[in-house]
Write a protein that holds these residues in place. Structure first.
Motif, PDB file in Angstrom:
ATOM      1  N   ALA A  58      17.845  66.943 -32.348  1.00  0.00           N
ATOM      2  CA  ALA A  58      18.427  67.881 -33.311  1.00  0.00           C
ATOM      3  C   ALA A  58      19.946  67.786 -33.284  1.00  0.00           C
ATOM      4  O   ALA A  58      20.555  67.678 -32.231  1.00  0.00           O
ATOM      5  CB  ALA A  58      17.995  69.313 -32.986  1.00  0.00           C
ATOM      6  N   GLN A  59      20.560  67.843 -34.466  1.00  0.00           N
ATOM      7  CA  GLN A  59      22.017  67.718 -34.538  1.00  0.00           C
ATOM      8  C   GLN A  59      22.730  68.887 -33.880  1.00  0.00           C
ATOM      9  O   GLN A  59      23.714  68.706 -33.199  1.00  0.00           O
ATOM     10  CB  GLN A  59      22.458  67.548 -35.982  1.00  0.00           C
ATOM     11  N   ASP A  60      22.237  70.101 -34.095  1.00  0.00           N
ATOM     12  CA  ASP A  60      22.912  71.249 -33.478  1.00  0.00           C
ATOM     13  C   ASP A  60      22.225  71.701 -32.195  1.00  0.00           C
ATOM     14  O   ASP A  60      22.652  72.646 -31.561  1.00  0.00           O
ATOM     15  CB  ASP A  60      23.021  72.421 -34.460  1.00  0.00           C
ATOM     16  N   GLY A  61      21.148  71.018 -31.799  1.00  0.00           N
ATOM     17  CA  GLY A  61      20.467  71.331 -30.550  1.00  0.00           C
ATOM     18  C   GLY A  61      19.474  72.467 -30.635  1.00  0.00           C
ATOM     19  O   GLY A  61      18.811  72.784 -29.662  1.00  0.00           O
ATOM     20  N   THR A  62      19.341  73.121 -31.792  1.00  0.00           N
ATOM     21  CA  THR A  62      18.395  74.224 -31.935  1.00  0.00           C
ATOM     22  C   THR A  62      16.979  73.684 -32.057  1.00  0.00           C
ATOM     23  O   THR A  62      16.721  72.761 -32.813  1.00  0.00           O
ATOM     24  CB  THR A  62      18.713  75.087 -33.166  1.00  0.00           C
ATOM     25  N   VAL A  63      16.062  74.274 -31.287  1.00  0.00           N
ATOM     26  CA  VAL A  63      14.653  73.887 -31.314  1.00  0.00           C
ATOM     27  C   VAL A  63      13.845  75.072 -31.798  1.00  0.00           C
ATOM     28  O   VAL A  63      14.012  76.191 -31.309  1.00  0.00           O
ATOM     29  CB  VAL A  63      14.166  73.456 -29.910  1.00  0.00           C
ATOM     30  N   TYR A  64      12.964  74.834 -32.767  1.00  0.00           N
ATOM     31  CA  TYR A  64      12.091  75.868 -33.319  1.00  0.00           C
ATOM     32  C   TYR A  64      10.663  75.578 -32.902  1.00  0.00           C
ATOM     33  O   TYR A  64      10.236  74.427 -32.934  1.00  0.00           O
ATOM     34  CB  TYR A  64      12.182  75.882 -34.851  1.00  0.00           C
ATOM     35  N   LEU A 105      15.262  78.171 -29.959  1.00  0.00           N
ATOM     36  CA  LEU A 105      15.916  78.040 -28.665  1.00  0.00           C
ATOM     37  C   LEU A 105      17.214  77.278 -28.816  1.00  0.00           C
ATOM     38  O   LEU A 105      17.300  76.328 -29.595  1.00  0.00           O
ATOM     39  CB  LEU A 105      15.020  77.265 -27.678  1.00  0.00           C
ATOM     40  N   ASN A 106      18.230  77.688 -28.055  1.00  0.00           N
ATOM     41  CA  ASN A 106      19.463  76.923 -27.964  1.00  0.00           C
ATOM     42  C   ASN A 106      19.195  75.658 -27.162  1.00  0.00           C
ATOM     43  O   ASN A 106      18.169  75.555 -26.484  1.00  0.00           O
ATOM     44  CB  ASN A 106      20.555  77.757 -27.278  1.00  0.00           C
ATOM     45  N   SER A 107      20.112  74.706 -27.201  1.00  0.00           N
ATOM     46  CA  SER A 107      19.918  73.443 -26.499  1.00  0.00           C
ATOM     47  C   SER A 107      19.790  73.615 -24.991  1.00  0.00           C
ATOM     48  O   SER A 107      19.205  72.784 -24.321  1.00  0.00           O
ATOM     49  CB  SER A 107      21.044  72.468 -26.826  1.00  0.00           C
ATOM     50  N   ASN A 108      20.297  74.722 -24.444  1.00  0.00           N
ATOM     51  CA  ASN A 108      20.177  74.964 -22.999  1.00  0.00           C
ATOM     52  C   ASN A 108      18.885  75.678 -22.628  1.00  0.00           C
ATOM     53  O   ASN A 108      18.672  76.030 -21.472  1.00  0.00           O
ATOM     54  CB  ASN A 108      21.388  75.749 -22.481  1.00  0.00           C
ATOM     55  N   THR A 156      17.823  78.702 -23.738  1.00  0.00           N
ATOM     56  CA  THR A 156      17.833  80.150 -23.923  1.00  0.00           C
ATOM     57  C   THR A 156      17.368  80.492 -25.332  1.00  0.00           C
ATOM     58  O   THR A 156      17.549  79.716 -26.269  1.00  0.00           O
ATOM     59  CB  THR A 156      19.242  80.740 -23.694  1.00  0.00           C
ATOM     60  N   GLU A 157      16.763  81.657 -25.455  1.00  0.00           N
ATOM     61  CA  GLU A 157      16.235  82.078 -26.751  1.00  0.00           C
ATOM     62  C   GLU A 157      17.372  82.463 -27.692  1.00  0.00           C
ATOM     63  O   GLU A 157      18.246  83.249 -27.340  1.00  0.00           O
ATOM     64  CB  GLU A 157      15.283  83.260 -26.573  1.00  0.00           C
ATOM     65  N   LYS A 158      17.339  81.894 -28.888  1.00  0.00           N
ATOM     66  CA  LYS A 158      18.331  82.215 -29.921  1.00  0.00           C
ATOM     67  C   LYS A 158      17.839  83.406 -30.742  1.00  0.00           C
ATOM     68  O   LYS A 158      18.581  84.334 -31.013  1.00  0.00           O
ATOM     69  CB  LYS A 158      18.530  80.984 -30.803  1.00  0.00           C
ATOM     70  N   TRP A 159      16.578  83.343 -31.160  1.00  0.00           N
ATOM     71  CA  TRP A 159      15.947  84.438 -31.885  1.00  0.00           C
ATOM     72  C   TRP A 159      14.442  84.234 -31.913  1.00  0.00           C
ATOM     73  O   TRP A 159      13.942  83.165 -31.593  1.00  0.00           O
ATOM     74  CB  TRP A 159      16.489  84.616 -33.297  1.00  0.00           C
ATOM     75  N   ARG A 160      13.728  85.297 -32.294  1.00  0.00           N
ATOM     76  CA  ARG A 160      12.281  85.220 -32.519  1.00  0.00           C
ATOM     77  C   ARG A 160      11.928  86.077 -33.717  1.00  0.00           C
ATOM     78  O   ARG A 160      12.556  87.099 -33.962  1.00  0.00           O
ATOM     79  CB  ARG A 160      11.475  85.629 -31.292  1.00  0.00           C
TER      80      ARG A 160
END
Length: 102
Positions: free
Chosen positions: A69-75, A86-89, A91-95
């Motif tokens: 992913a270009q911005d590292g966000t995983v869905y 999820l952020n690239s590290n 951690t949860e970004k949102w649900r």
């Protein structure tokens, strides 16, 4: 003639990323063709296999998705109709709870 002109302009391309398969060429082609690329991680589970058995495969796919992913966000989705980001590290970004329209 460029690929974008030959195939037309696409706004969004969905690329399946399957556990155990190299998807890097498909992702590179999708970025050449469309403004937005959505990566979909897939892990195969055998019938009757407990969910915990696929957990390590799912973690590997999430790491691969973050790398692609270009911005590292995983869905990804979970039980109960939840969609997570999820952020690239890790951690949860949102649900969000998602439901199908009928």
């Amino acid at each position: 003639m460029s690929r974008k002109r030959a195939l037309g302009s696409m706004r969004r391309v969905l690329v399946p990323v399957v556990y155990g398969c190299d998807s890097s060429r498909a992702v590179a082609l999708a970025h050449a063709l469309a403004a937005e690329v959505v990566l979909l991680g897939l892990v195969r589970m055998d019938p009757g296999e407990p969910l915990s058995a696929g957990a390590s495969r799912a973690r590997e796919v999430r790491m691969l998705l973050a790398a692609l992913a270009q911005d590292g966000t995983v869905y990804f989705t979970g039980r109960g109709g939840l969609l997570f980001a999820l952020n690239s590290n890790g951690t949860e970004k949102w649900r969000r709870r998602v439901t199908a329209k009928r």
